[in-house]
Write an enzyme that holds these catalytic residues in place. Structure first.
Site, PDB file in Angstrom:
ATOM      1  N   GLY A 170       0.845  -1.187   0.000  1.00 27.90           N
ATOM      2  CA  GLY A 170       0.000   0.000   0.000  1.00 27.90           C
ATOM      3  C   GLY A 170       0.880   1.237   0.000  1.00 27.90           C
ATOM      4  O   GLY A 170       2.042   1.199  -0.408  1.00 27.90           O
ATOM      5  N   ARG A 171       0.345   2.329   0.517  1.00 25.71           N
ATOM      6  CA  ARG A 171       1.075   3.597   0.474  1.00 25.71           C
ATOM      7  C   ARG A 171       2.403   3.511   1.221  1.00 25.71           C
ATOM      8  O   ARG A 171       3.439   3.954   0.725  1.00 25.71           O
ATOM      9  CB  ARG A 171       0.204   4.699   1.081  1.00 25.71           C
ATOM     10  CG  ARG A 171       0.862   6.065   1.090  1.00 25.71           C
ATOM     11  CD  ARG A 171      -0.085   7.139   1.559  1.00 25.71           C
ATOM     12  NE  ARG A 171       0.590   8.424   1.667  1.00 25.71           N
ATOM     13  CZ  ARG A 171       0.005   9.538   2.063  1.00 25.71           C
ATOM     14  NH1 ARG A 171      -1.279   9.524   2.375  1.00 25.71           N
ATOM     15  NH2 ARG A 171       0.678  10.671   2.147  1.00 25.71           N
ATOM     16  N   ILE A 172       2.398   2.925   2.415  1.00 27.54           N
ATOM     17  CA  ILE A 172       3.627   2.860   3.212  1.00 27.54           C
ATOM     18  C   ILE A 172       4.615   1.883   2.595  1.00 27.54           C
ATOM     19  O   ILE A 172       5.806   2.200   2.432  1.00 27.54           O
ATOM     20  CB  ILE A 172       3.308   2.483   4.666  1.00 27.54           C
ATOM     21  CG1 ILE A 172       2.435   3.551   5.316  1.00 27.54           C
ATOM     22  CG2 ILE A 172       4.605   2.308   5.460  1.00 27.54           C
ATOM     23  CD1 ILE A 172       1.892   3.164   6.677  1.00 27.54           C
ATOM     24  N   THR A 213       6.157  -2.565  11.373  1.00 24.84           N
ATOM     25  CA  THR A 213       5.518  -1.321  11.811  1.00 24.84           C
ATOM     26  C   THR A 213       4.021  -1.371  11.516  1.00 24.84           C
ATOM     27  O   THR A 213       3.353  -0.334  11.533  1.00 24.84           O
ATOM     28  CB  THR A 213       6.127  -0.099  11.097  1.00 24.84           C
ATOM     29  OG1 THR A 213       6.044  -0.304   9.672  1.00 24.84           O
ATOM     30  CG2 THR A 213       7.574   0.119  11.489  1.00 24.84           C
ATOM     31  N   SER A 214       3.489  -2.563  11.239  1.00 22.32           N
ATOM     32  CA  SER A 214       2.068  -2.673  10.883  1.00 22.32           C
ATOM     33  C   SER A 214       1.221  -2.897  12.122  1.00 22.32           C
ATOM     34  O   SER A 214       0.761  -1.952  12.750  1.00 22.32           O
ATOM     35  CB  SER A 214       1.864  -3.776   9.840  1.00 22.32           C
ATOM     36  OG  SER A 214       2.307  -5.039  10.319  1.00 22.32           O
ATOM     37  N   ARG A 215       1.038  -4.158  12.516  1.00 24.81           N
ATOM     38  CA  ARG A 215       0.315  -4.500  13.731  1.00 24.81           C
ATOM     39  C   ARG A 215       1.046  -5.652  14.412  1.00 24.81           C
ATOM     40  O   ARG A 215       1.514  -6.585  13.737  1.00 24.81           O
ATOM     41  CB  ARG A 215      -1.131  -4.887  13.425  1.00 24.81           C
ATOM     42  CG  ARG A 215      -2.008  -3.730  12.981  1.00 24.81           C
ATOM     43  CD  ARG A 215      -2.267  -2.747  14.130  1.00 24.81           C
ATOM     44  NE  ARG A 215      -3.029  -1.580  13.697  1.00 24.81           N
ATOM     45  CZ  ARG A 215      -2.491  -0.407  13.371  1.00 24.81           C
ATOM     46  NH1 ARG A 215      -1.183  -0.262  13.414  1.00 24.81           N
ATOM     47  NH2 ARG A 215      -3.253   0.606  13.019  1.00 24.81           N
ATOM     48  N   GLU A 221       0.807  -5.889  23.197  1.00 29.40           N
ATOM     49  CA  GLU A 221       0.998  -4.485  23.531  1.00 29.40           C
ATOM     50  C   GLU A 221       0.078  -4.026  24.668  1.00 29.40           C
ATOM     51  O   GLU A 221      -1.116  -4.295  24.619  1.00 29.40           O
ATOM     52  CB  GLU A 221       0.736  -3.661  22.264  1.00 29.40           C
ATOM     53  CG  GLU A 221       1.398  -2.309  22.214  1.00 29.40           C
ATOM     54  CD  GLU A 221       1.355  -1.711  20.813  1.00 29.40           C
ATOM     55  OE1 GLU A 221       0.752  -0.643  20.661  1.00 29.40           O
ATOM     56  OE2 GLU A 221       1.919  -2.325  19.890  1.00 29.40           O
ATOM     57  N   HIS A 241       5.621   1.965  19.612  1.00 29.25           N
ATOM     58  CA  HIS A 241       4.488   2.304  18.725  1.00 29.25           C
ATOM     59  C   HIS A 241       4.463   3.807  18.411  1.00 29.25           C
ATOM     60  O   HIS A 241       3.447   4.487  18.577  1.00 29.25           O
ATOM     61  CB  HIS A 241       3.161   1.871  19.368  1.00 29.25           C
ATOM     62  CG  HIS A 241       2.076   1.607  18.357  1.00 29.25           C
ATOM     63  ND1 HIS A 241       1.093   0.675  18.535  1.00 29.25           N
ATOM     64  CD2 HIS A 241       1.824   2.157  17.140  1.00 29.25           C
ATOM     65  CE1 HIS A 241       0.269   0.659  17.499  1.00 29.25           C
ATOM     66  NE2 HIS A 241       0.709   1.553  16.634  1.00 29.25           N
ATOM     67  N   ILE A 242       5.583   4.290  17.907  1.00 25.62           N
ATOM     68  CA  ILE A 242       5.722   5.723  17.630  1.00 25.62           C
ATOM     69  C   ILE A 242       6.043   6.006  16.162  1.00 25.62           C
ATOM     70  O   ILE A 242       6.426   7.125  15.814  1.00 25.62           O
ATOM     71  CB  ILE A 242       6.819   6.355  18.511  1.00 25.62           C
ATOM     72  CG1 ILE A 242       8.161   5.628  18.319  1.00 25.62           C
ATOM     73  CG2 ILE A 242       6.406   6.359  19.975  1.00 25.62           C
ATOM     74  CD1 ILE A 242       9.340   6.323  18.981  1.00 25.62           C
TER      75      ILE A 242
END
Length: 321
Positions: A156-158, A238-240, A269, A287-288
Site C-alpha cells: 500500500g502507500r507505506i 511497523t504494521s500490527r 501491547e 508504537h511511535i
C-alpha cells in the site's frame, strides 16, 4: 450533539468540534480505557459520536449500550479494533485517518533497518557502559544494504514508500508479495512480484511488513515462516503486532534463525513477549512510527471532520466501508 473522546488528542481537533457547539467529554485518565470502563461511560449519556483510538475495541457489546451513536471515528490509520460488519448492520458509520503519518512510518521503517544493520543501539550501549577503548577493526561489524534484497509484504502507500527509498536511496533490489499485484511498483522501482509470502521470505535480506491485521494476517509470520528466512536476514514490523507470533520470534532470534528484528508494534501491547527486551539483536520502539506533530495534527483534523460531516448529515470523508 454529544461527543465522547476516549483519549486526549491535539487541541486543533477538539477546537473544531467545540466551534460547532458540540458537548465534548474526554477521558481524563492518562491511559487507555478498558472495555468495561468504556461501556460504563457510554451508558451515562446519549452520545452522538465517539472518537476512539486503536486501543478501544468497538464491537456489538459496545454498540448495544450506545444506540444513539451515529459515528465511531478512529484516530488511527488502521481499524482492526472495529467490528465493521456489526456497524454495517446498524447503519453506524466508522471512519479512520488513512495517510495520517504514512510518510513518517516509512521513515521509521528505515530508522529501524539502519539501526539494525549499523548496530546503532548496541554501539550506543557499548559506549555508554565505558567499554569503548579505541578503534577496533573487529568491533560490532554491521551489514551492507547496497545490492541486497528488500522484501515487502503489503505494498500500500507505506510499503510503496519503503520500496522507493530502498531502490533510490540505498540501491537495493526490491521483491514483494501482495494479494493484488502492484504493477506500478514494478514499473517505478523494478520490483519483482512473488505469488506467496514464503517466496519473499526465502530471498529477502530485509523483510518489512505492511499488512492490515485480519484473521488471515494474524501470525502471518510464525515459526514455520521464520525458519524460511536467511540466518543473515532482518525482520521489521511497523504494521500490527499480532502479524508476528512474537513468542516464536523470540525463539528464532535466540537460535540465530534470523539475524535481528526491528519492531514498533507488539503482539501483547503494551507488554512484550518474554525475553524479547533482553535480546541484543533487536531494536524496539513504543508504537511511535507515525508520531510527528504534523501527523498527529492531521489525524485530529480528519477525525473531527469525519464527525462533523456525519452529524451534519453528510458523508464522512474517510469511511472504512
Amino acid at each position: 450533539m454529544k461527543i465522547y473522546i476516549t483519549r486526549q488528542i491535539p487541541e486543533v481537533g477538539l477546537k473544531m468540534l467545540r466551534d460547532k457547539g458540540y458537548e465534548i467529554d474526554i477521558n481524563t485518565k492518562d491511559r487507555p480505557l478498558s472495555k468495561k470502563e468504556l461501556i460504563k461511560i457510554l451508558k451515562k449519556k446519549p452520545y452522538d459520536a465517539v472518537l476512539t483510538l486503536l486501543t478501544d475495541a468497538i464491537d456489538k457489546e459496545v454498540m448495544d449500550v450506545a444506540p444513539t451513536v451515529k459515528i465511531f471515528a478512529n484516530f488511527a490509520i488502521g481499524f482492526n479494533n472495529y467490528d465493521v460488519e456489526e456497524a454495517k448492520r446498524r447503519s453506524v458509520v466508522m471512519t479512520n485517518t488513512p495517510g495520517g503519518g504514512a510518510e513518517r512510518v516509512a521513515e521509521h521503517v528505515w530508522a529501524l533497518i539502519l539501526a539494525l544493520t549499523c548496530r546503532v543501539v548496541e554501539g550506543d550501549m557499548y559506549l555508554r557502559k565505558g567499554k569503548f577503548k579505541g578503534w577496533d577493526p573487529m568491533l560490532l561489524p554491521g551489514s551492507d544494504l547496497a545490492g541486497k534484497t528488500l522484501g515487502i509484504i503489503g505494498t500500500g502507500r507505506i510499503g510503496s514508500d519503503v520500496a522507493h527509498r530502498a531502490k533510490n536511496g540505498f540501491m537495493m533490489n526490491v521483491v514483494y508479495y501482495d494479494i493484488v499485484r502492484n504493477e506500478k511498483l514494478e514499473k517505478d522501482f523494478g520490483a519483482t512480484f512473488y505469488s506467496t509470502v514464503d517466496e519473499v521470505l526465502k530471498i529477502a535480506d530485509v523483510v518489512s511488513l505492511h499488512v492490515p491485521l485480519t484473521k488471515e494476517t494474524t501470525h502471518l509470520i510464525n515459526a514455520q515462516r521464520l525458519a524460511l528466512m536467511k540466518p543473515t536476514a532482518y525482520l521489521v514490523n511497523t504494521s500490527r503486532g499480532p502479524v508476528i507470533d512474537e513468542n516464536a520470534l523470540v525463539v528464532a532470534l535466540k537460535a540465530g534463525e534470523i539475524k535481528g528484528a526491528g519492531l514498533d508494534v507488539f503482539e501483547f501491547e503494551p507488554k512484550l513477549a518474554s525475553g524479547l527486551a533482553k535480546l541484543s539483536n533487536t531494536v524496539l520502539t513504543p508504537h511511535i512510527a507515525s508520531a510527528t506533530e504534523k501527523s498527529r495534527h492531521d489525524m485530529a483534523v480528519l477525525s473531527a471532520e469525519n464527525i462533523i460531516e456525519v452529524l451534519e448529515g453528510r458523508k464522512a470523508k474517510s469511511p472504512v466501508y
